[in-house]
Design an enzyme around this catalytic site. Structure first.
Site, mmCIF file in Angstrom:
data_model
loop_
_atom_site.group_PDB
_atom_site.id
_atom_site.type_symbol
_atom_site.label_atom_id
_atom_site.label_comp_id
_atom_site.label_asym_id
_atom_site.label_seq_id
_atom_site.Cartn_x
_atom_site.Cartn_y
_atom_site.Cartn_z
ATOM 1 N N LEU A 168 -63.029 -4.245 -34.140
ATOM 2 C CA LEU A 168 -63.290 -5.304 -33.173
ATOM 3 C C LEU A 168 -63.804 -4.725 -31.860
ATOM 4 O O LEU A 168 -64.844 -5.126 -31.351
ATOM 5 C CB LEU A 168 -62.012 -6.117 -32.937
ATOM 6 C CG LEU A 168 -62.083 -7.209 -31.863
ATOM 7 C CD1 LEU A 168 -63.084 -8.298 -32.260
ATOM 8 C CD2 LEU A 168 -60.700 -7.814 -31.618
ATOM 9 N N GLY B 48 -68.364 -1.562 -24.759
ATOM 10 C CA GLY B 48 -68.425 -2.459 -23.608
ATOM 11 C C GLY B 48 -67.649 -3.746 -23.784
ATOM 12 O O GLY B 48 -67.789 -4.671 -22.986
ATOM 13 N N ARG C 3 -24.680 19.711 -25.404
ATOM 14 C CA ARG C 3 -24.872 20.482 -24.174
ATOM 15 C C ARG C 3 -23.662 20.358 -23.248
ATOM 16 O O ARG C 3 -23.062 19.291 -23.123
ATOM 17 C CB ARG C 3 -26.111 19.980 -23.425
ATOM 18 C CG ARG C 3 -27.420 20.246 -24.153
ATOM 19 C CD ARG C 3 -27.874 21.665 -23.999
ATOM 20 N NE ARG C 3 -28.229 21.965 -22.610
ATOM 21 C CZ ARG C 3 -28.563 23.170 -22.182
ATOM 22 N NH1 ARG C 3 -28.549 24.195 -23.010
ATOM 23 N NH2 ARG C 3 -28.884 23.351 -20.914
ATOM 24 N N GLU D 209 -54.131 -3.175 -29.819
ATOM 25 C CA GLU D 209 -53.845 -4.525 -30.317
ATOM 26 C C GLU D 209 -53.804 -5.547 -29.164
ATOM 27 O O GLU D 209 -53.099 -6.546 -29.222
ATOM 28 C CB GLU D 209 -52.521 -4.570 -31.101
ATOM 29 C CG GLU D 209 -52.345 -3.502 -32.168
ATOM 30 C CD GLU D 209 -53.259 -3.686 -33.356
ATOM 31 O OE1 GLU D 209 -54.457 -3.932 -33.136
ATOM 32 O OE2 GLU D 209 -52.785 -3.563 -34.492
ATOM 33 N N ARG E 8 -50.909 -18.271 -20.089
ATOM 34 C CA ARG E 8 -51.645 -19.455 -20.558
ATOM 35 C C ARG E 8 -50.718 -20.407 -21.305
ATOM 36 O O ARG E 8 -50.783 -21.626 -21.147
ATOM 37 C CB ARG E 8 -52.790 -19.002 -21.478
ATOM 38 C CG ARG E 8 -53.712 -20.124 -21.949
ATOM 39 C CD ARG E 8 -54.738 -19.591 -22.923
ATOM 40 N NE ARG E 8 -55.559 -18.556 -22.312
ATOM 41 C CZ ARG E 8 -55.938 -17.452 -22.930
ATOM 42 N NH1 ARG E 8 -55.559 -17.214 -24.183
ATOM 43 N NH2 ARG E 8 -56.696 -16.561 -22.317
#
Length: 382
Positions: free
Chosen positions: A125, A129, A267, A363, A375
């Site tokens: 896809l 540009g 540790r 993605e 939106r």
């Protein structure tokens, strides 16, 4: 793994996938990253477990699993290697798109080999540009008799060069989303070539290259779906793809958290184990809490996609944004908890950090995820 209780089948699926990740991915992940090796033989072993066609219908050769099953699979695979799990997510996205939108002939011709991973798939896809503004793509498909001729360049294509099947979005009409159609291009088609393998920060165990289409002539039966339907096909594929990448972020971060627990238990400093430090325990608690919240959101979005909820794209974008940001943040903090050892390649933490960073970009960038979520929140207000 915490979250929604698993069914017996899902628990068995996770256990089988975890065995595969621990036996075939984790022991080799650092070497593959260093050598930039794409382990196609291991991918085909994964296909033997049904992981080459996770969402493909059984009659087409797939496993017929749900998105809720799939996010469990990809989280578990990524605990062994986020790069390979990420490629498997992309391959499965393409296979589902062909199963969902292809005609009987296309399904019969393509899906058995894709599900077996005898053929690998790539999703084409993005262009040099046209990244976030995917509807502005300029690759063109021009009618030629009964067929089509494709020309253009695709950028940042995972699996390019190694894959046999390329799902290419190309402009067949005017400007905007309605002018885009989807085509299946084969590696052996004349006029198809590839750029050099990109030198990347992470995801080095899979190739990323340009896909160059120079007058690629295709017969009519390579059009997937109807003319002008390509952008909708591409976006519907990405809904599931975003969940796969979100789940891969969870798996990589979970591995980083587990390694941090083991490291701090081993540790000692200032007369005691680092794991006994209250301040460090609080950090671990925050990391685990944030991963649990991200996992719950991913599972909610997967369930919405499974039931065809109209809000599913909104929830998938939300889950992808939150899980990939959280996964990278947890991995980065895990590196810090390792001190200087976290910066060394042999401990594997810095590889997880590098691999998970790109999940916030691919993605659909997380900025675009915010656009989708906003939106969905505001469309009722005009």
């Amino acid at each position: 793994m915490t979250g929604t209780p698993l069914t017996e089948d899902q628990q068995a699926l996770v256990e089988t996938t975890l065995d595969f990740a621990q036996d075939h991915l984790a022991p080799h992940a650092l070497d593959w990253d260093r050598d930039k090796h794409f382990p196609v033989d291991v991918l085909r072993k994964a296909a033997g477990l049904g992981l080459g066609g996770v969402y493909v219908r059984e009659e087409s050769g797939g496993s017929g699993l749900t998105r809720s099953d799939g996010v469990l699979v990809f989280e578990t695979l990524a605990s062994g290697c986020p790069s390979i799990a990420g490629y498997l997510s992309i391959h499965n996205m393409v296979a589902w798109m062909i199963d969902r939108y292809g005609d009987a002939g296309q399904r019969e011709r393509l899906l058995p080999r894709l599900c077996a991973m005898e053929d690998l798939a790539a999703y084409c896809l993005t262009e040099p540009g046209a990244g976030s503004d995917a509807a502005a793509l300029t690759t063109r498909a021009v009618r030629d008799g009964d067929g089509w001729v494709l020309s253009g360049v695709k950028q940042f294509i995972s699996g390019a060069g190694a894959a046999q099947t390329y799902l290419v979005m190309a402009r067949t009409g005017g400007a905007g989303a309605d002018g885009v159609s989807a085509f299946v291009v084969d590696k052996d088609d004349a006029g198809l070539s590839f750029g050099p393998n990109e030198r990347k920060m992470g995801w080095n165990a899979q190739p990323t290259r340009q896909v160059v289409l120079d007058g690629v002539r295709l017969p009519a039966d390579r059009l997937l779906g109807r003319e002008g339907e390509g952008f909708r096909i591409a976006m519907n594929g990405l809904n599931g793809g975003r969940l796969g990448i979100a789940a891969c972020s969870l798996g990589g971060a979970r591995s980083a958290l587990d390694r941090s627990l083991a490291h701090l238990a081993d540790r000692e400093a200032f007369g005691g184990r680092l794991l006994d430090s209250t301040a460090l325990r609080f950090r671990l608690a925050d990391m685990a809490t944030e991963l649990a919240a991200a996992r719950a959101l991913v599972q909610q979005a997967a369930q919405a996609l499974d039931r065809g909820d109209p809000q599913a794209p909104y929830l998938c974008a939300m889950a992808k944004r939150f899980a990939t940001d959280t996964g990278f943040s947890v991995a980065d903090r895990a590196l810090q908890l390792h001190g200087g050892y976290g910066y060394l390649s042999e401990y594997g933490i810095e590889k997880i950090v590098r691999d998970l960073r790109v999940h916030q970009i691919l993605e659909g960038t997380n900025e675009i995820m915010r656009v989708i979520v906003a939106r969905g929140l505001t469309e009722a207000f005009g």
